[in-house]
Design an enzyme around this catalytic site. Structure first.
Site, PDB file in Angstrom:
ATOM      1  N   SER A 203       0.828  -1.199   0.000  1.00  0.00           N
ATOM      2  CA  SER A 203       0.000   0.000   0.000  1.00  0.00           C
ATOM      3  C   SER A 203       0.868   1.257   0.000  1.00  0.00           C
ATOM      4  CB  SER A 203      -0.976  -0.051   1.186  1.00  0.00           C
ATOM      5  OG  SER A 203      -1.993   0.908   1.019  1.00  0.00           O
ATOM      6  N   GLU A 331      -8.937  -5.175  -5.045  1.00  0.00           N
ATOM      7  CA  GLU A 331      -8.405  -4.172  -4.112  1.00  0.00           C
ATOM      8  C   GLU A 331      -9.523  -3.278  -3.581  1.00  0.00           C
ATOM      9  OE1 GLU A 331      -5.123  -3.657  -3.334  1.00  0.00           O
ATOM     10  OE2 GLU A 331      -3.971  -4.564  -4.939  1.00  0.00           O
TER      11      GLU A 331
END
Length: 542
Positions: A203, A331
């Site tokens: 991330s 995601e």
């Protein structure tokens, strides 16, 4: 405590402790090692300085506090309720943890590959706490593992464009560079090989890794890079310069930059945080920019980058090292959290901020319609259709940027570029459970739980979960060891050969219940749709 758990680094001596990996074998932990001077008072917002020496033996058996921020409180949770959020940590937070099997004595030891992890959290939260990032899986392999704290939020990313004030932004990334310099100088004492360092992150940690790949500051500080679900080309991989807003929300009356800086440095950290929090309200939609995050800096000696990421990628003018990129197959489950699926309200907030549209213009309306049509077909956007909204969020927030980076690097990187897609669904996929998302798909963040041992996840011996953990660990550490995740004599565990991506075929590895190397990812048609949209918008899209 046995005497051989004392390690001597440049600044002094450290007392570590013994730990056990997932198989019950021993390794050593050295925690809360200072890698920079505390970034306090006049050092707030400024690049980190090398740490001071100390006398005697410093206790390195307890983990550090997080950098001051809002943190998820995972302690004492009933299983899989969404965590509470609380203000936690300290401004004095530039510490790292080192895990190893051996200390260096006289040069007879073999040096091990070093893996340096950068945590995620949207640049505003996250820490290296063992609640989520236990080293027990990775330490089954003969590596040295390093995890670091770095400054978050405006403390880590506020920027003032006057280079003479030394607060030009990216302090959080400069912390990471400083940690890598510390590794170069000290990791040999832990039997780590300073000439074989792999940086990896997930991330915002992956975005950080990507900036370090693109930065001229990091030459020679690492030799491979893994980016899990994030690149500098993702919309949220960029922060906007919020100096004016922070000045307003902190009721600062000064106008001259030097005085403003002084004012902001003199505030208590809690008051400063309160001022910072007022700025989060502006974040909406999957294509939003980070409120506080990395920026392209004005020219100055400590700048991480001074050019657009995409231009750097396309020019080939970056650290030429083997690269691995990847994503989870949905995601955007993250974007469906709560009642946010009311897409009608959010059409206005759909597009990536970089499209720079006037939201009341006809072009904007036309483009929004085209996007809704592509995803929903003739159906009216139905808030019940979380799956479609999750796809939309995946593509705008993550995949468009990730593929943009991968395709660019494949053209200009002289070393192999690997791409994976994670489709594995097991009980370890904790984020999906937190978000109570019932349909198929792997949520942003679910890959973490196969590489690190979180205290809130469990698996049974000999289960798919355990096999999957061992596969992830093998792929990641093989790549760290010799730039190739599936060497030819690969164990039964992997049973496949993962080809690097090329301009013709993206050759990705699907990490599911089995490992399958295939030619073009199933999301490619959606990514292509966004490439076409981008060309229409004529957004600097090579």
């Amino acid at each position: 405590m046995s005497h051989h758990l004392v390690c001597t680094v440049e600044q002094g001596q450290l007392l570590g402790k013994m730990d056990r990996d997932m198989d019950g074998n021993p390794f050593m932990s050295f925690l809360s090692i200072p890698y920079a001077k505390p970034p306090l008072y006049q050092r707030r917002f400024r690049p980190p300085r090398p740490p001071k020496k100390w006398h005697g033996i410093q206790d390195a058996t307890k983990g550090p506090k997080p950098c001051f921020s809002l943190q998820m409180d995972m302690t004492g949770r009933a299983s899989f309720q969404f965590p509470r959020i609380k203000l936690a940590g300290s401004e004095n937070c530039l510490f790292l943890n080192v895990f190893t099997h051996k200390l260096y004595k006289h040069g007879s030891e073999n040096l091990r590959p070093v893996m340096v992890f950068i945590h995620g959290g949207a640049f505003i939260t996250g820490s290296i706490s063992r609640t989520t990032f236990g080293p027990e899986y990775l330490m089954t392999e003969d590596i040295v593992l390093v995890l670091m704290n770095y400054r978050l939020g405006a403390l880590g990313f506020l920027s003032i464009d006057d280079p003479s004030l030394e607060a030009t932004g990216n302090a959080g990334l400069k912390d990471q560079v400083q940690a890598l310099k510390w590794v170069q100088k000290n990791i040999k004492q832990f039997c780590g090989d300073p000439s074989n360092v792999t940086i990896f992150g997930q991330s915002a940690g992956a975005v950080s890794v990507h900036y370090l790949v693109l930065s001229p500051l990091t030459k020679g500080l690492f030799h491979k890079a893994i980016m899990q679900s994030g690149t500098a080309t993702c919309p949220w991989g960029r922060g906007k310069n919020d100096l004016a807003e922070i000045v307003r929300s902190s009721h600062c009356k000064e106008t001259e930059s030097a005085k403003v800086l002084e004012f902001l440095q003199s505030m208590t950290v809690r008051r400063f945080f309160k001022a910072q929090s007022k700025n989060y309200r502006s974040v909406r939609g999957p294509g939003a920019q980070a409120v506080f995050g990395p920026c392209v800096e004005v020219e100055n000696p400590s700048a991480v980058i001074t050019e657009e990421p995409l231009e750097l990628i396309n020019s080939g003018n970056y650290n030429q090292v083997p690269l691995m990129f990847g994503y989870t197959d949905l995601e955007g489950i993250l974007g469906t959290w709560g009642s946010r699926c009311t897409i009608k309200k959010r059409l206005r907030d759909l597009l990536p901020y970089s499209f720079k549209y006037d939201k009341n213009s006809d072009e904007f309306r036309e483009l929004s319609q085209k996007i809704v049509q592509f995803y929903y077909g003739k159906n009216k956007p139905n808030p019940g259709k979380r799956e479609i909204f999750a796809q939309l969020c995946s593509d705008i927030t993550f995949l468009r940027g990730i593929f943009q980076a991968v395709k660019g690097h494949v053209k200009t990187c002289e070393k192999p570029v690997y791409l994976y897609r994670m489709s594995l669904e097991t009980n370890l996929n904790a984020f999906k459970k937190f978000l109570k998302y019932k349909s198929k798909g792997v949520c942003h963040g679910d890959d973490i739980f196969y590489i690190f041992k979180a205290r809130y996840t469990k698996y049974k011996p000999k289960s798919l979960e355990e096999t999957s953990i061992r596969r992830f660990v093998k792929l990641w550490t093989n790549f760290a060891r010799n730039s190739n995740p599936t060497p030819m004599n690969s164990e039964n565990l992997l049973k496949t050969y993962w080809y690097p991506a090329t301009e013709k075929y993206l050759h990705f590895l699907d990490i599911g219940t089995e490992l399958i190397c295939d030619i073009d990812p199933p999301e490619l048609d959606r990514v292509t749709f966004w490439e076409q949209i981008s060309q229409e918008v004529n957004e600097n899209y090579n």
